[in-house]
Design a protein around this motif. Structure first.
Motif, PDB file in Angstrom:
ATOM      1  N   ASP A  66      55.014  12.639  59.777  1.00  0.00           N
ATOM      2  CA  ASP A  66      54.258  12.208  58.606  1.00  0.00           C
ATOM      3  C   ASP A  66      54.166  13.265  57.509  1.00  0.00           C
ATOM      4  O   ASP A  66      53.926  12.929  56.360  1.00  0.00           O
ATOM      5  CB  ASP A  66      52.832  11.795  59.016  1.00  0.00           C
ATOM      6  CG  ASP A  66      52.823  10.555  59.885  1.00  0.00           C
ATOM      7  OD1 ASP A  66      53.853   9.843  59.948  1.00  0.00           O
ATOM      8  OD2 ASP A  66      51.776  10.296  60.530  1.00  0.00           O
ATOM      9  N   THR A  67      54.341  14.538  57.851  1.00  0.00           N
ATOM     10  CA  THR A  67      54.138  15.583  56.848  1.00  0.00           C
ATOM     11  C   THR A  67      55.426  16.204  56.322  1.00  0.00           C
ATOM     12  O   THR A  67      55.403  16.837  55.279  1.00  0.00           O
ATOM     13  CB  THR A  67      53.255  16.719  57.407  1.00  0.00           C
ATOM     14  OG1 THR A  67      53.850  17.223  58.591  1.00  0.00           O
ATOM     15  CG2 THR A  67      51.857  16.243  57.690  1.00  0.00           C
ATOM     16  N   ARG A  77      53.875  12.665  65.508  1.00  0.00           N
ATOM     17  CA  ARG A  77      53.363  11.943  64.335  1.00  0.00           C
ATOM     18  C   ARG A  77      53.027  12.911  63.208  1.00  0.00           C
ATOM     19  O   ARG A  77      53.312  12.644  62.040  1.00  0.00           O
ATOM     20  CB  ARG A  77      52.135  11.109  64.704  1.00  0.00           C
ATOM     21  CG  ARG A  77      52.457   9.760  65.282  1.00  0.00           C
ATOM     22  CD  ARG A  77      51.229   8.855  65.331  1.00  0.00           C
ATOM     23  NE  ARG A  77      50.118   9.436  66.070  1.00  0.00           N
ATOM     24  CZ  ARG A  77      49.957   9.354  67.393  1.00  0.00           C
ATOM     25  NH1 ARG A  77      50.831   8.705  68.112  1.00  0.00           N
ATOM     26  NH2 ARG A  77      48.913   9.910  67.976  1.00  0.00           N
TER      27      ARG A  77
END
Length: 174
Positions: free
Chosen positions: A79-80, A75
């Motif tokens: 997400d980054t 995640r």
């Protein structure tokens, strides 16, 4: 963490260069210890730093199971990092992995030089081979070391980049 990413990127380029050098005619004639040391220098410090810098502490990966930690790490990365970077790093990682797997297949022993003759040593059972076959086997061993180190370099680059971006996002949006 910036130095970690820089070392990992240097490691990727170095390992890719070594892989190419082992496929050229004449191959890479460095001793295996030199290849292993030169690929480990940019990889190991970054790998240890990413682990110690605390993927858990920095990202809040407090899951109780390894599966939970892996999901939390995925995640964080998803997400980054932008999609194109994930795809590119995934392809690069897969490329290094394929080279490592293909290098491992069909290896009937370790190439050695004993008393001036070239042999394959398979658990004490030796088979005499030609110098060309010996050099080919040594190049395969160098390729394997470079491919494994390349996999670790890609992983360190991705994780350290994700951690840096998470840190930057927290600084901008406290």
């Amino acid at each position: 963490m910036v130095w970690t990413r820089g070392l990992a990127l240097a490691g990727i380029v170095w390992c890719a260069g070594l892989l190419v050098a082992t496929t050229l005619p004449g191959g890479l004639r460095w001793p295996l210890a030199v290849v292993a040391l030169s690929t480990a220098l940019p990889v190991v410090p970054g790998f240890v730093a990413v682990l110690l810098a605390g993927i858990r502490r920095t990202t809040g990966l407090q899951a109780e199971t390894r599966a939970g930690q892996a999901k939390a790490l995925w995640r964080l990365v998803r997400d980054t990092l932008p999609g194109w970077l994930l795809v590119a790093s995934g392809l690069l990682f897969a490329g290094f992995w394929v080279v490592a797997v293909l290098t491992l297949t069909g290896s009937p022993g370790v190439a050695e030089e004993q008393a001036g003759t070239y042999v394959l040593n398979n658990n004490g059972e030796t088979t005499v081979i030609s110098e060309a076959e010996y050099l080919s086997r040594r190049a395969r061993e160098s390729r394997l070391v470079a491919a494994v180190a390349g996999c670790f370099s890609v992983a360190v680059a991705v994780i350290s980049t994700a951690l840096l971006r998470r840190k930057a996002d927290k600084a901008v949006h406290p």
